[in-house]
Design an enzyme around this catalytic site. Structure first.
Site, PDB file in Angstrom:
ATOM      1  N   HIS A 238       0.831  -1.209   0.000  1.00  0.00           N
ATOM      2  CA  HIS A 238       0.000   0.000   0.000  1.00  0.00           C
ATOM      3  C   HIS A 238       0.868   1.264   0.000  1.00  0.00           C
ATOM      4  O   HIS A 238       0.780   2.100  -0.897  1.00  0.00           O
ATOM      5  CB  HIS A 238      -0.871   0.042   1.262  1.00  0.00           C
ATOM      6  CG  HIS A 238      -1.719  -1.159   1.503  1.00  0.00           C
ATOM      7  ND1 HIS A 238      -2.845  -1.432   0.769  1.00  0.00           N
ATOM      8  CD2 HIS A 238      -1.637  -2.158   2.430  1.00  0.00           C
ATOM      9  CE1 HIS A 238      -3.415  -2.535   1.225  1.00  0.00           C
ATOM     10  NE2 HIS A 238      -2.697  -2.994   2.228  1.00  0.00           N
TER      11      HIS A 238
HETATM   12  C1  BDR Z   1      -2.874   0.864   5.422  1.00  0.00           C
HETATM   13  O1  BDR Z   1      -3.074   0.428   6.762  1.00  0.00           O
HETATM   14  C2  BDR Z   1      -1.857   0.057   7.327  1.00  0.00           C
HETATM   15  O2  BDR Z   1      -1.988  -1.133   8.039  1.00  0.00           O
HETATM   16  C3  BDR Z   1      -0.854  -0.032   6.215  1.00  0.00           C
HETATM   17  O3  BDR Z   1       0.420   0.353   6.686  1.00  0.00           O
HETATM   18  C4  BDR Z   1      -1.383   0.938   5.205  1.00  0.00           C
HETATM   19  O4  BDR Z   1      -0.933   2.253   5.453  1.00  0.00           O
HETATM   20  C5  BDR Z   1      -3.602  -0.079   4.494  1.00  0.00           C
HETATM   21  O5  BDR Z   1      -4.961  -0.088   4.785  1.00  0.00           O
END
Ligand code: BDR
Ligand code: CA
Length: 309
Positions: A238
């Site tokens: 992500h």
């Molecule tokens: C986001 O949530 C976090 O757990 C990850 O680092 C990312 O920024 C994804 O939903």
């Protein structure tokens, strides 16, 4: 000239990879500071983790500032069930060799923006948007200094932490509403695109075979079992999408849209409603990225990460 940025983060494995990618790209990115926030794990641990990653990248020159302890309104919810008890499971990193810089992350964001020229700083939030919202509320004079905000958060379709919401926006929807309403250019990386950013087994093996400590840590994080993987096969990168967009915008596609954030405490909490087809006739407040050339993204990331110590 490299783009001056601040990374606001809650490491987290994918945050860690984003930081490493930024460290590996001094030609394009001038990383002024890392600011931490509570999210994947509490802020004491996200700060420790940012320092561990800074040590891994041998970038003691970049200050790390500890930020908000929790969201603006709701109690903090964390995600150890996905990222492990210390937030960086699989990385196998030692305790940090040094401490965070004195002063609060929100003040550091304000000071760095004030010292910059107009349009001089890009903000890259990779966690809940608490620090940014506080900075904008405390010091609205910094807004003209913000060139753009390139963020990971939200979803056009299903959420990951609830059916409606992506984790970062769910944790602090009030902060997200402030940021989406701030009037500065926003590039949004929601789950619609980041769930496409999954490295192949072969690519992960090549990252591990780079021969450097960073490659070993990244491959450890990407191959660890993810009991709470929230429906995705593999480990979606992500947060690295945010940094990759600064480096290689040609790998991404999207559309300018109006984005609304649900702040109520019901089942829609943290939902980002994205007016993809312009039905609401509202002025766009974000460029919503919807597609990435994932294979090419990881080819380029492998090349960059291989340059780290
Ligand atoms: C986001 O949530 C976090 O757990 C990850 O680092 C990312 O920024 C994804 O939903
Ligand atoms: Ca994150």
């Amino acid at each position: 000239m490299p783009e001056a940025i601040i990374i606001d983060t809650d490491p987290g494995q994918d945050d860690a990879v984003a930081l490493l990618l930024a460290f590996a790209s001094p030609g394009e990115i001038d990383l002024k500071a890392i600011t931490t926030v509570a999210g994947n794990v509490p802020v004491a641990q996200t700060t420790t983790n940012a320092l561990r990653i800074r040590d891994l990248g041998q970038r003691g020159d970049i200050p790390v500032y500890r930020g908000a302890e929790g969201p603006l309104v709701f109690p903090l919810e964390t995600a150890e069930f996905v990222c492990g008890p210390d937030g960086l499971s699989g990385a196998d990193l030692p305790a940090p060799a040094s401490e965070a810089a004195p002063g609060h992350a929100v003040q550091a964001i304000i000071d760095l923006c004030r010292a910059a020229p107009e349009d001089g700083v890009t903000l890259c939030p990779l966690g809940p948007l608490t620090n940014l919202a506080l900075a904008f509320r405390l010091a609205p004079d910094i807004l003209p200094k913000v060139r753009r905000i390139v963020l990971m958060g939200g979803a056009i379709g299903l959420g990951n932490i609830t059916p409606a919401a992506e984790f970062n926006v769910h944790v602090d929807p009030h902060a997200a509403a402030i940021v989406f309403g701030c009037g500065r250019p926003i590039v949004m990386f929601g789950l619609g695109v980041t769930l496409q950013a999954i490295a192949s087994h072969d690519q992960i093996a090549r990252i591990g075979a780079c021969g450097n400590a960073a490659g070993k840590a990244v491959s450890g994080m990407l191959t660890r079992p993810r009991p709470g993987g929230l429906g995705s096969d593999g480990h979606p990168m992500h947060d690295p999408c945010v940094i990759a967009f600064l480096l290689w915008p040609e790998l991404f596609e999207g559309r300018d849209c109006f984005v609304a954030v649900e702040t109520g405490d019901g089942p829609l909490r943290g939902r980002t409603t994205i007016d993809w087809n312009g039905r609401l006739k509202r002025a766009p407040n974000a460029h919503v990225v919807s597609a990435v050339k994932a294979h090419e993204l990881f080819e380029r990331m492998i090349e960059r990460l291989a340059t780290l110590p």
